[in-house]
Design a protein around this motif. Structure first.
Motif, PDB file in Angstrom:
ATOM      1  N   UNK A 123       0.826  -1.212   0.000  1.00 22.88           N
ATOM      2  CA  UNK A 123       0.000   0.000   0.000  1.00 22.88           C
ATOM      3  C   UNK A 123       0.857   1.258   0.000  1.00 22.88           C
ATOM      4  N   UNK A 124       2.002   1.201   0.681  1.00 21.93           N
ATOM      5  CA  UNK A 124       2.878   2.363   0.793  1.00 21.93           C
ATOM      6  C   UNK A 124       3.886   2.460  -0.347  1.00 21.93           C
ATOM      7  N   UNK A 125       3.888   1.473  -1.199  1.00 21.93           N
ATOM      8  CA  UNK A 125       4.854   1.417  -2.291  1.00 21.93           C
ATOM      9  C   UNK A 125       4.171   1.806  -3.598  1.00 21.93           C
ATOM     10  N   UNK A 126       4.671   2.833  -4.231  1.00 22.52           N
ATOM     11  CA  UNK A 126       4.068   3.288  -5.489  1.00 22.52           C
ATOM     12  C   UNK A 126       4.763   2.593  -6.660  1.00 22.52           C
ATOM     13  N   UNK A 127       4.362   1.356  -6.886  1.00 17.84           N
ATOM     14  CA  UNK A 127       4.991   0.564  -7.928  1.00 17.84           C
ATOM     15  C   UNK A 127       4.086   0.394  -9.149  1.00 17.84           C
ATOM     16  N   UNK A 128       2.854   0.885  -9.070  1.00 20.68           N
ATOM     17  CA  UNK A 128       1.921   0.783 -10.191  1.00 20.68           C
ATOM     18  C   UNK A 128       1.510   2.184 -10.624  1.00 20.68           C
ATOM     19  N   UNK A 129       1.539   2.413 -11.929  1.00 16.69           N
ATOM     20  CA  UNK A 129       1.001   3.651 -12.484  1.00 16.69           C
ATOM     21  C   UNK A 129       0.158   3.275 -13.697  1.00 16.69           C
ATOM     22  N   UNK A 130      -0.724   4.159 -14.054  1.00 19.19           N
ATOM     23  CA  UNK A 130      -1.627   3.856 -15.161  1.00 19.19           C
ATOM     24  C   UNK A 130      -1.694   5.038 -16.115  1.00 19.19           C
ATOM     25  N   UNK A 131      -1.653   4.716 -17.387  1.00 16.86           N
ATOM     26  CA  UNK A 131      -1.727   5.720 -18.433  1.00 16.86           C
ATOM     27  C   UNK A 131      -2.817   5.267 -19.408  1.00 16.86           C
ATOM     28  N   UNK A 132      -4.014   5.759 -19.221  1.00 22.12           N
ATOM     29  CA  UNK A 132      -5.124   5.319 -20.073  1.00 22.12           C
ATOM     30  C   UNK A 132      -5.446   3.861 -19.817  1.00 22.12           C
ATOM     31  N   UNK A 133      -5.289   3.036 -20.829  1.00 24.26           N
ATOM     32  CA  UNK A 133      -5.592   1.609 -20.714  1.00 24.26           C
ATOM     33  C   UNK A 133      -4.380   0.779 -20.306  1.00 24.26           C
ATOM     34  N   UNK A 134      -3.216   1.415 -20.178  1.00 30.45           N
ATOM     35  CA  UNK A 134      -1.984   0.689 -19.881  1.00 30.45           C
ATOM     36  C   UNK A 134      -1.609   0.840 -18.409  1.00 30.45           C
ATOM     37  N   UNK A 135      -1.226  -0.268 -17.798  1.00 28.86           N
ATOM     38  CA  UNK A 135      -0.764  -0.277 -16.411  1.00 28.86           C
ATOM     39  C   UNK A 135       0.734  -0.568 -16.432  1.00 28.86           C
ATOM     40  N   UNK A 136       1.490   0.248 -15.725  1.00 24.33           N
ATOM     41  CA  UNK A 136       2.934   0.077 -15.651  1.00 24.33           C
ATOM     42  C   UNK A 136       3.315  -0.373 -14.246  1.00 24.33           C
ATOM     43  N   UNK A 137       4.255  -1.302 -14.172  1.00 26.48           N
ATOM     44  CA  UNK A 137       4.766  -1.758 -12.883  1.00 26.48           C
ATOM     45  C   UNK A 137       6.240  -1.381 -12.809  1.00 26.48           C
ATOM     46  N   UNK A 138       6.582  -0.628 -11.782  1.00 32.36           N
ATOM     47  CA  UNK A 138       7.968  -0.220 -11.540  1.00 32.36           C
ATOM     48  C   UNK A 138       8.633  -1.350 -10.767  1.00 32.36           C
ATOM     49  N   UNK A 139       9.392  -2.173 -11.476  1.00 29.92           N
ATOM     50  CA  UNK A 139      10.004  -3.344 -10.857  1.00 29.92           C
ATOM     51  C   UNK A 139      10.986  -2.959  -9.749  1.00 29.92           C
ATOM     52  N   UNK A 140      11.711  -1.884  -9.946  1.00 33.43           N
ATOM     53  CA  UNK A 140      12.683  -1.453  -8.938  1.00 33.43           C
ATOM     54  C   UNK A 140      11.974  -1.062  -7.638  1.00 33.43           C
ATOM     55  N   UNK A 141      10.892  -0.326  -7.750  1.00 28.31           N
ATOM     56  CA  UNK A 141      10.121   0.067  -6.558  1.00 28.31           C
ATOM     57  C   UNK A 141       9.531  -1.167  -5.877  1.00 28.31           C
TER      58      UNK A 141
END
Length: 70
Positions: A9-27
């Protein structure tokens, strides 16, 4: 004791751009490392409570403090 969900919950490892979801592997890896360190510290605390020698307890407490600072 924090649960894995608490760390996520405290880790911002997911972001979303329209229909695409990005996962920040390093985070995500950092979040997982933090959780693993916390689990080790909790287990060492249990070990300390079962030690007989105050010198043994002090050595383990010193290592716990080192791990907490990482």
């Amino acid at each position: 004791m924090k649960k894995p969900k608490d760390y996520l919950k405290n880790c911002e490892y997911i972001s979303q751009d329209g229909d695409t979801v990005y996962i920040d592997e390093e985070a995500l890896e950092t979040c997982m490392e933090d959780y693993a360190h916390q689990r080790v510290i909790e287990e060492l605390e249990i070990v300390i409570s079962k030690l007989d020698s105050p010198w043994d307890r002090d050595a383990v407490r010193k290592r716990i403090k080192e791990l907490e600072q990482e």
